[in-house]
Write an enzyme that holds these catalytic residues in place. Structure first.
Site, PDB file in Angstrom:
ATOM      1  CG  ASP A  10      -1.568   1.257   1.562  1.00  0.00           C
ATOM      2  OD1 ASP A  10      -2.269   1.763   0.665  1.00  0.00           O
ATOM      3  OD2 ASP A  10      -1.399   1.779   2.683  1.00  0.00           O
ATOM      4  CG  ASP A  12      -1.671   7.739   0.149  1.00  0.00           C
ATOM      5  OD1 ASP A  12      -2.451   7.539  -0.794  1.00  0.00           O
ATOM      6  OD2 ASP A  12      -0.726   8.529   0.085  1.00  0.00           O
TER       7      ASP A  12
HETATM    8  C1  XBP Z   1      -5.307   6.229   0.523  1.00  0.00           C
HETATM    9  C2  XBP Z   1      -6.521   6.830  -0.077  1.00  0.00           C
HETATM   10  C3  XBP Z   1      -6.368   7.903  -1.111  1.00  0.00           C
HETATM   11  C4  XBP Z   1      -5.692   9.120  -0.493  1.00  0.00           C
HETATM   12  C5  XBP Z   1      -5.932  10.357  -1.335  1.00  0.00           C
HETATM   13  O1  XBP Z   1      -4.799   5.366  -0.467  1.00  0.00           O
HETATM   14  O2  XBP Z   1      -7.613   6.399   0.233  1.00  0.00           O
HETATM   15  O3  XBP Z   1      -7.671   8.251  -1.543  1.00  0.00           O
HETATM   16  O4  XBP Z   1      -6.288   9.373   0.788  1.00  0.00           O
HETATM   17  O5  XBP Z   1      -5.434  10.130  -2.635  1.00  0.00           O
HETATM   18  P1  XBP Z   1      -3.930   4.022  -0.042  1.00  0.00           P
HETATM   19  P2  XBP Z   1      -6.368  10.457  -3.904  1.00  0.00           P
HETATM   20  O6  XBP Z   1      -3.885   3.935   1.480  1.00  0.00           O
HETATM   21  O7  XBP Z   1      -4.691   2.863  -0.668  1.00  0.00           O
HETATM   22  O8  XBP Z   1      -2.569   4.247  -0.635  1.00  0.00           O
HETATM   23  O9  XBP Z   1      -6.974  11.833  -3.650  1.00  0.00           O
HETATM   24  O10 XBP Z   1      -5.446  10.431  -5.104  1.00  0.00           O
HETATM   25  O11 XBP Z   1      -7.382   9.351  -3.914  1.00  0.00           O
HETATM   26 MG    MG Z   2      -3.083   3.226   3.188  1.00  0.00          MG
END
Ligand code: XBP
Ligand code: MG
Length: 260
Positions: A10, A12
């Protein structure tokens, strides 16, 4: 027994603590559009239950701005807001303001040296991934990952398993030959529903969530001089996450699955 062939990460909250930067970018995009919307940290923590920035904006309007009149076709309006948000976020990431979490670079390099294939499965926008990887690991870093599954490439975002199933298909591997790394309950749910052994590292936005089903729950990957806190599971004598510990966790969960 399936040997460990690939690690799927993953982005973020797992590779880097990025959500405060995402929050800043959302708020700057709202201000640039002349909208008097300002997401606080507590509100954003709730809104993170909705993955995908465009979906998160729509959820906010539908549930918290019911009187809002769209100046344009709703999807086009939201897409425009989100494009500006992504521009701001990429600028923050591109300026090196988002360091990788402890142990992430070490584990990625350790995996590459060990011949373990790498992939990414994320809800975020692909351009955000490129900006983060290049600003932290160098221009060629996106090439370290055989597959970068991101954003709208699948119809259903996490907690649906789609993005992990997409990555497994592109890798040509079964879930049994891989392990996933996540930070959130929704991400864990997605990985587990795809059949993946999953290691969780928590952060400020997710530490109070339910991680039932994780093979290991840690405070971070850790470094030799910066041990992780083991929040759940068996890490043996290890104090930081390296390929050896990942292999042990993968082998143990696969044999437990085989025993039923
Ligand atoms: C985390 C999310 C993303 C980010 C914002 O993604 O849910 O939506 O919060 O990015 P992950 P975007 O943990 O799966 O990496 O605005 O580009 O969606
Ligand atoms: Mg995440």
């Amino acid at each position: 027994m399936n040997q460990l062939a690939a690690m799927i990460f993953d982005v973020d909250g797992t590779l880097a603590d990025t959500e405060r930067a995402h929050l800043l970018a959302f708020n700057q995009a709202f201000a640039s559009a002349g909208l008097a919307w300002h997401w606080s940290v507590p509100l954003y923590k709730e809104l993170l239950a909705v993955t995908g920035g465009k979906e998160r904006i729509r959820h906010y309007i539908d549930h918290l701005q019911p009187g809002f009149t769209f100046p344009d076709e709703p999807d086009a309006f939201i897409a425009g807001l989100h494009a500006e948000k992504t521009r701001v976020y990429k600028d923050i990431a591109g300026r090196g303001q988002l360091p990788l979490r402890p142990g992430v670079e070490r584990l990625l390099r350790n995996a590459r040296q060990s011949g373990i294939r790498l992939a990414i499965a994320t809800t975020t926008t692909p351009a955000n991934v490129t900006a983060l990887l290049q600003s932290t690991l160098g221009a060629d870093a996106p090439g370290w990952f055989e597959v970068i599954g991101a954003g709208d490439v699948v119809p259903h975002k996490k907690p649906a398993p789609d993005i992990y199933l997409h990555v497994l298909e592109r890798l040509g591997l079964s879930a049994a030959a891989c392990i996933a790394f996540e930070d959130s309950a929704g991400g864990l749910h997605a990985a587990r529903d795809a059949g993946l052994t999953t290691v969780v590292t928590v952060n400020d936005f997710t530490s109070d969530q339910n991680f039932d089903g994780a093979a290991l729950v840690l405070s971070q990957f850790g470094e030799p001089d910066q041990p992780f806190d083991l929040l759940w599971g068996d890490a043996g004598a290890s104090t930081y996450l390296d390929v050896a510990l990942v292999r042990r966790v993968h082998a143990r969960t696969r044999s437990e699955a085989a025993e039923g």
